[in-house]
Design a protein around this motif. Structure first.
Motif, PDB file in Angstrom:
ATOM      1  N   VAL A 231       0.862  -1.171   0.000  1.00  0.00           N
ATOM      2  CA  VAL A 231       0.000   0.000   0.000  1.00  0.00           C
ATOM      3  C   VAL A 231       0.903   1.226   0.000  1.00  0.00           C
ATOM      4  CG1 VAL A 231      -0.203  -0.036   2.543  1.00  0.00           C
ATOM      5  CG2 VAL A 231      -1.895   1.204   1.155  1.00  0.00           C
ATOM      6  N   ALA A 232       0.497   2.276  -0.736  1.00  0.00           N
ATOM      7  CA  ALA A 232       1.266   3.518  -0.783  1.00  0.00           C
ATOM      8  C   ALA A 232       0.310   4.683  -0.576  1.00  0.00           C
ATOM      9  CB  ALA A 232       1.999   3.658  -2.114  1.00  0.00           C
ATOM     10  N   PHE A 233       0.610   5.533   0.408  1.00  0.00           N
ATOM     11  CA  PHE A 233      -0.174   6.738   0.664  1.00  0.00           C
ATOM     12  C   PHE A 233       0.535   7.881  -0.059  1.00  0.00           C
ATOM     13  CE2 PHE A 233      -0.649   3.840   4.233  1.00  0.00           C
ATOM     14  CZ  PHE A 233      -2.040   3.733   4.317  1.00  0.00           C
ATOM     15  N   ILE A 234      -0.080   8.363  -1.112  1.00  0.00           N
ATOM     16  CA  ILE A 234       0.602   9.299  -1.990  1.00  0.00           C
ATOM     17  C   ILE A 234      -0.347  10.440  -2.352  1.00  0.00           C
ATOM     18  CG2 ILE A 234      -0.019   7.971  -4.061  1.00  0.00           C
ATOM     19  CD1 ILE A 234       3.405   9.579  -3.562  1.00  0.00           C
ATOM     20  N   LEU A 254     -12.233   5.345  -5.470  1.00  0.00           N
ATOM     21  CA  LEU A 254     -13.287   4.808  -4.621  1.00  0.00           C
ATOM     22  C   LEU A 254     -13.035   5.104  -3.149  1.00  0.00           C
ATOM     23  CD1 LEU A 254     -13.739   1.245  -6.181  1.00  0.00           C
ATOM     24  CD2 LEU A 254     -14.964   3.348  -6.755  1.00  0.00           C
ATOM     25  N   THR A 255     -14.113   5.276  -2.401  1.00  0.00           N
ATOM     26  CA  THR A 255     -14.008   5.367  -0.946  1.00  0.00           C
ATOM     27  C   THR A 255     -13.677   3.975  -0.396  1.00  0.00           C
ATOM     28  OG1 THR A 255     -16.337   4.852  -0.577  1.00  0.00           O
ATOM     29  CG2 THR A 255     -15.772   7.176  -0.930  1.00  0.00           C
ATOM     30  N   PHE A 256     -13.320   3.918   0.870  1.00  0.00           N
ATOM     31  CA  PHE A 256     -13.006   2.622   1.477  1.00  0.00           C
ATOM     32  C   PHE A 256     -14.216   1.681   1.422  1.00  0.00           C
ATOM     33  CE2 PHE A 256      -9.716   4.949   4.261  1.00  0.00           C
ATOM     34  CZ  PHE A 256      -8.743   4.774   3.291  1.00  0.00           C
ATOM     35  N   ASN A 257     -15.410   2.214   1.685  1.00  0.00           N
ATOM     36  CA  ASN A 257     -16.610   1.364   1.645  1.00  0.00           C
ATOM     37  C   ASN A 257     -16.886   0.864   0.228  1.00  0.00           C
ATOM     38  OD1 ASN A 257     -17.153   1.523   4.373  1.00  0.00           O
ATOM     39  ND2 ASN A 257     -18.509   3.297   4.188  1.00  0.00           N
ATOM     40  N   GLU A 258     -16.728   1.737  -0.749  1.00  0.00           N
ATOM     41  CA  GLU A 258     -16.937   1.333  -2.142  1.00  0.00           C
ATOM     42  C   GLU A 258     -15.921   0.275  -2.561  1.00  0.00           C
ATOM     43  OE1 GLU A 258     -18.753   5.500  -3.988  1.00  0.00           O
ATOM     44  OE2 GLU A 258     -16.576   5.198  -3.854  1.00  0.00           O
ATOM     45  N   PHE A 259     -14.689   0.440  -2.108  1.00  0.00           N
ATOM     46  CA  PHE A 259     -13.648  -0.527  -2.449  1.00  0.00           C
ATOM     47  C   PHE A 259     -13.939  -1.882  -1.817  1.00  0.00           C
ATOM     48  CE2 PHE A 259      -9.375  -2.446  -1.812  1.00  0.00           C
ATOM     49  CZ  PHE A 259      -9.006  -2.539  -3.150  1.00  0.00           C
ATOM     50  N   ALA A 260     -14.396  -1.880  -0.574  1.00  0.00           N
ATOM     51  CA  ALA A 260     -14.738  -3.140   0.102  1.00  0.00           C
ATOM     52  C   ALA A 260     -15.829  -3.889  -0.662  1.00  0.00           C
ATOM     53  CB  ALA A 260     -15.185  -2.856   1.534  1.00  0.00           C
ATOM     54  N   GLN A 261     -16.740  -3.161  -1.284  1.00  0.00           N
ATOM     55  CA  GLN A 261     -17.811  -3.797  -2.056  1.00  0.00           C
ATOM     56  C   GLN A 261     -17.303  -4.326  -3.393  1.00  0.00           C
ATOM     57  OE1 GLN A 261     -21.149  -1.085  -2.384  1.00  0.00           O
ATOM     58  NE2 GLN A 261     -21.049  -0.568  -0.211  1.00  0.00           N
ATOM     59  N   ILE A 262     -16.468  -3.549  -4.076  1.00  0.00           N
ATOM     60  CA  ILE A 262     -16.035  -3.959  -5.409  1.00  0.00           C
ATOM     61  C   ILE A 262     -15.092  -5.161  -5.348  1.00  0.00           C
ATOM     62  CG2 ILE A 262     -13.932  -2.559  -5.742  1.00  0.00           C
ATOM     63  CD1 ILE A 262     -15.000  -1.876  -8.532  1.00  0.00           C
ATOM     64  N   ILE A 263     -14.369  -5.333  -4.229  1.00  0.00           N
ATOM     65  CA  ILE A 263     -13.478  -6.493  -4.088  1.00  0.00           C
ATOM     66  C   ILE A 263     -14.249  -7.797  -4.301  1.00  0.00           C
ATOM     67  CG2 ILE A 263     -12.140  -7.849  -2.419  1.00  0.00           C
ATOM     68  CD1 ILE A 263     -11.197  -5.246  -1.193  1.00  0.00           C
ATOM     69  N   LYS A 278      -6.874 -12.120   2.070  1.00  0.00           N
ATOM     70  CA  LYS A 278      -5.967 -12.865   2.942  1.00  0.00           C
ATOM     71  C   LYS A 278      -5.271 -11.930   3.938  1.00  0.00           C
ATOM     72  CE  LYS A 278      -1.740 -15.690   2.765  1.00  0.00           C
ATOM     73  NZ  LYS A 278      -2.218 -16.736   3.688  1.00  0.00           N
ATOM     74  N   SER A 279      -5.037 -10.681   3.520  1.00  0.00           N
ATOM     75  CA  SER A 279      -4.230  -9.757   4.331  1.00  0.00           C
ATOM     76  C   SER A 279      -5.047  -8.577   4.841  1.00  0.00           C
ATOM     77  CB  SER A 279      -3.061  -9.236   3.485  1.00  0.00           C
ATOM     78  OG  SER A 279      -2.391 -10.284   2.830  1.00  0.00           O
ATOM     79  N   ASN A 284      -5.940  -3.091   7.042  1.00  0.00           N
ATOM     80  CA  ASN A 284      -6.794  -2.152   7.779  1.00  0.00           C
ATOM     81  C   ASN A 284      -6.043  -1.496   8.927  1.00  0.00           C
ATOM     82  OD1 ASN A 284      -9.001  -2.611   6.135  1.00  0.00           O
ATOM     83  ND2 ASN A 284      -9.871  -4.219   7.437  1.00  0.00           N
ATOM     84  N   GLU A 285      -5.165  -2.251   9.567  1.00  0.00           N
ATOM     85  CA  GLU A 285      -4.358  -1.677  10.648  1.00  0.00           C
ATOM     86  C   GLU A 285      -3.427  -0.592  10.116  1.00  0.00           C
ATOM     87  OE1 GLU A 285      -2.367  -5.038  12.279  1.00  0.00           O
ATOM     88  OE2 GLU A 285      -4.082  -5.697  13.497  1.00  0.00           O
ATOM     89  N   ILE A 286      -2.793  -0.842   8.974  1.00  0.00           N
ATOM     90  CA  ILE A 286      -1.881   0.138   8.378  1.00  0.00           C
ATOM     91  C   ILE A 286      -2.633   1.404   7.983  1.00  0.00           C
ATOM     92  CG2 ILE A 286      -0.389   0.592   6.378  1.00  0.00           C
ATOM     93  CD1 ILE A 286       0.346  -2.404   6.432  1.00  0.00           C
TER      94      ILE A 286
END
Length: 293
Positions: A231-234, A254-263, A278-279, A284-286
């Motif tokens: 993951v990269a915060f840029i 995408l927002t985090f919620n939108e991304f969780a759905q599209i996965i 798997k990770s 989520n912790e990071i």
């Protein structure tokens, strides 16, 4: 005319049936006119995903383009046919357009295209054992290699300061065509995984990263791959995104919620889904730690 594909597979143009020994596994309808061959393909469901169609159609392409009266082959795939799109992604063809009137994806291949493809620089990859120790074997893309060996694939999740995740749409001529994905690609010979990750991000979406930007959140052995996920915060916005349309043809933030759905969507790249699910806890912790600081 019978075109021999393997010891078991043949194509009979008289009946337009694709044959495996004495069983009909599907058919190809072919129309010839104006130096162009148009093909519609159907494979019986029980024979899909066994490389029969890929093997036979690649041979069929080669055979038809040897003809003096054929310069171009065109394939038509129903818009909702995921098996058909996946099949095109495994053939040496290019995407032409989507016909909204007929709801068909149109692909093609011609003699000039194949000649140019043959001139392309080949790609080579280092290989590794199950424990990710490098071994003395270099793999050339498109060739087979021993089943006990693996190559490294990297995936990079890009998140901007507005907490939006960059998701791209794969080119229809690639494997997993028209799937959503995060930036993903194979590490080339001589590269480290982090170097490969930086190159893939720059090539596919035009964003520059430093190795220190990459935070590893997961790794797994999936099929013949060691998959490493970062993951990269840029600080990027849409003005920074430059797509390589040979790889990806569109993107969305995408927002985090939108991304969780599209996965979990069927059209999300399965390799990305596996490594992210798997990770998920570590990822989520990071993310939580980063935006809490």
């Amino acid at each position: 005319m019978i075109i021999k594909i393997t010891n078991e597979l043949s194509y009979n143009t008289d009946s337009e049936a694709l044959m495996l020994l004495d069983k009909e596994i599907g058919y190809v309808n072919i129309s010839l006119y104006d130096n162009q061959a148009e093909m519609y393909i159907f494979i019986e469901e029980e024979y899909r995903f066994h490389k029969y169609a890929t093997t036979s159609l690649n041979a069929l392409i080669q055979e038809y383009l040897k003809k003096d009266n054929v310069d171009r082959i065109v394939f038509f795939v129903e818009g909702s046919s995921r098996p058909g799109l996946n099949l095109m992604g495994k053939l040496n063809v290019y995407y032409v357009y989507f016909d909204e009137e007929t709801n068909e994806h149109v692909y093609a291949v011609d003699k000039d295209y194949l000649a140019n493809e043959n001139k392309k620089e080949k790609e080579y990859f280092d290989t590794y054992d199950i424990n990710m120790n490098k071994v003395d074997f270099v793999w050339e893309r498109g060739k087979k290699y021993p089943s006990s060996l693996y190559h490294i694939v990297v995936s990079v999740l890009l998140i901007n300061k507005d907490q939006k995740i960059l998701v791209t749409l794969r080119n229809p001529s690639k494997t997993h065509p028209l799937c959503y994905e995060i930036t993903t690609g194979s590490v080339l010979k001589g590269e480290t995984p982090r170097q490969g990750a930086l190159r893939e991000v720059k090539e596919e979406v035009g964003i520059d990263l430093k190795e220190s930007d990459l935070i590893e959140f997961g790794r797994a052995v999936i099929e013949d791959m060691h998959v490493l996920a970062y993951v990269a915060f840029i600080d990027f916005d849409e003005s920074h995104i430059i797509l390589d349309e040979n790889e990806v043809i569109d993107y969305t933030l995408l927002t985090f919620n939108e991304f969780a759905q599209i996965i979990e969507h069927k059209d999300f790249h399965p390799l990305n889904r596996k490594i992210i699910n798997k990770s998920k806890k570590k990822l989520n912790e990071i993310i939580s730690r980063h935006f809490a600081s």
